[in-house]
Scaffold this active site. Structure first.
Site, mmCIF file in Angstrom:
data_model
loop_
_atom_site.group_PDB
_atom_site.id
_atom_site.type_symbol
_atom_site.label_atom_id
_atom_site.label_comp_id
_atom_site.label_asym_id
_atom_site.label_seq_id
_atom_site.Cartn_x
_atom_site.Cartn_y
_atom_site.Cartn_z
ATOM 1 N N GLN A 140 51.158 38.450 49.307
ATOM 2 C CA GLN A 140 52.610 38.377 49.161
ATOM 3 C C GLN A 140 53.185 39.783 49.016
ATOM 4 O O GLN A 140 53.006 40.444 47.997
ATOM 5 C CB GLN A 140 52.971 37.522 47.945
ATOM 6 C CG GLN A 140 54.456 37.271 47.795
ATOM 7 C CD GLN A 140 54.764 36.477 46.534
ATOM 8 O OE1 GLN A 140 54.703 37.027 45.435
ATOM 9 N NE2 GLN A 140 55.078 35.208 46.694
ATOM 10 N N TYR B 90 64.253 39.612 44.294
ATOM 11 C CA TYR B 90 63.545 40.875 44.489
ATOM 12 C C TYR B 90 64.279 41.741 45.525
ATOM 13 O O TYR B 90 65.356 41.387 46.001
ATOM 14 C CB TYR B 90 62.093 40.611 44.886
ATOM 15 C CG TYR B 90 61.280 40.027 43.757
ATOM 16 C CD1 TYR B 90 60.875 40.818 42.682
ATOM 17 C CD2 TYR B 90 60.948 38.677 43.737
ATOM 18 C CE1 TYR B 90 60.147 40.280 41.633
ATOM 19 C CE2 TYR B 90 60.221 38.122 42.691
ATOM 20 C CZ TYR B 90 59.830 38.939 41.635
ATOM 21 O OH TYR B 90 59.120 38.405 40.586
#
Length: 400
Positions: free
Chosen positions: A101, A175
């Protein structure tokens, strides 16, 4: 006639053949002290591999030191090549694929070791950094944005070279890339702000750079937040535009999640508030004070129901050609059957696998298997525990 659950049949994820449709969701493990992978991370992921899943996801692989939320996160560079290769090889030896990820924290960080302010789409208060004296985040310049794209490119090259089978770019949960997508965190006036077309510009440029680096025969996934659950933030209509743009840009699969880590995390989890679990393991006095001050409002309990994102994810599934990886409250054989019947291709499991690492093997023995997971959300706080993330209900005394 076989009684095998169809979720356990092989399936293609882009050019990658997976032995079944069950994938371990990416969660920051907190098992890499000083950013170094070792036996603890290896045991964690090989446990899922031995339990029969098709692919596990190593959570939050920071694309640069600046992109690491804290100093214990993996940074994708040569300093960790050998130990990371060892972890990936051990997972492969158990007939399981590995996804990484890819993440960048953007404007929220508590990585004091950098000795500088974090930067994001727009500057402002750095909520996560308050306890470390990092109150302020700065706005990325155009040069910073180009540096960020190159960080993703170099990280992709490194990750493919160490043996990852797929990459998952994190476009959600508040994020770095999500900070450009969201009108709540993107107040820019240049070509990277304003309209959805402009706010999509950087995420699409990152996807293009990663694709150019890994080639067309390597699967790239993207995790998105279908809604931020906040007025003025990303909503389900925005998510449709984002998913269609990623699909048209050649992504192989989209993970349909929701919520943000700093504004509305309970949208991700559902169930009892995560506040008690956070307080149990938080050692910083300032952060404990802040949690007690605003935690009840920030982390309200939300009713849990199986497949709580299914209706919104269905809309995206019908609008794109790429694979859709469902996440959100899938915890039984019946849940997976419902998802298959609805046209979903793969399923990411988080809490259910923490409670039952052998979920896939259990499903093989009983197609109506139901996870032991109580959706109590006690596991969420363990991300900050000395052991790293685990299910404290069933594995409180096990050395991961």
């Amino acid at each position: 006639m076989t009684n095998k659950h169809p979720a356990l049949e092989p399936a293609m994820l882009g050019p990658l053949r997976l032995k079944n449709r069950i994938i371990k969701a990416g969660t920051f493990e907190n098992m890499t002290p000083n950013g170094m992978p070792g036996d603890t991370l290896l045991r964690f992921h090989t446990g899922f591999a031995e339990g029969g899943i098709a692919m596990t996801t190593i959570g939050y692989c920071a694309v640069s030191k600046e992109g690491a939320l804290n100093a214990n996160m993996l940074v994708m560079d040569e300093a960790i090549r050998t130990p990371l290769e060892n972890v990936i090889s051990a997972i492969h030896a158990r007939n399981c694929k590995v996804s990484g990820q890819m993440g960048h924290c953007g404007a929220f960080s508590k990585n004091r070791s950098l000795n500088k302010r974090p930067k994001g789409a727009s500057g402002g208060l750095n909520i996560l950094g308050i306890s470390e004296g990092m109150w302020i985040a700065e706005t990325m310049t155009l040069s910073d944005i180009q540096d960020m794209i190159e960080q993703y490119r170099k990280a992709a090259r490194f990750m493919k070279s160490v043996g990852f089978d797929a990459l998952e770019i994190h476009f959600g949960h508040g994020y770095g890339l999500c900070q450009f997508l969201s009108p709540l965190t993107n107040r820019r006036k240049d070509q990277y702000g304003g309209s959805m077309e402009n706010r999509l510009r950087l995420p699409l440029e990152v996807l293009a750079a990663v694709r150019e680096e890994v080639g067309k025969d390597f699967p790239i996934l993207g995790k998105i937040s279908m809604t931020e659950g906040r007025r003025g933030g990303l909503d389900y209509e925005d998510a449709m535009q984002i998913a269609i743009a990623l699909d048209q840009a050649g992504i192989d699969g989209i993970v349909t999640s929701g919520g943000t880590s700093t504004m509305n995390p309970m949208l991700m989890f559902r169930g009892p508030s995560i506040l008690p679990a956070l307080l149990r393991y938080e050692t910083n006095r300032i952060m404990r004070f802040l949690l007690r001050l605003v935690g009840r409002r920030m982390f309200p309990s939300m009713p849990f129901s199986e497949l709580y994102f299914i209706e919104q994810a269905k809309r995206i599934q019908k609008a794109v050609k790429c694979k859709i990886i469902y996440i959100g409250g899938a915890c039984s054989g019946q849940s997976l059957q419902t998802l298959l019947d609805s046209g979903f291709d793969f399923f990411q499991l988080g809490r259910s696998l923490l409670a039952d690492p052998d979920f896939a093997d259990q499903l093989s023995a009983d197609r109506n298997f139901v996870s032991r997971c109580k959706h109590c959300n006690k596991c969420v706080g363990t991300i900050e525990s000395p052991k790293g993330i685990h299910c404290p209900e069933f594995y409180a005394h096990i050395d991961i």
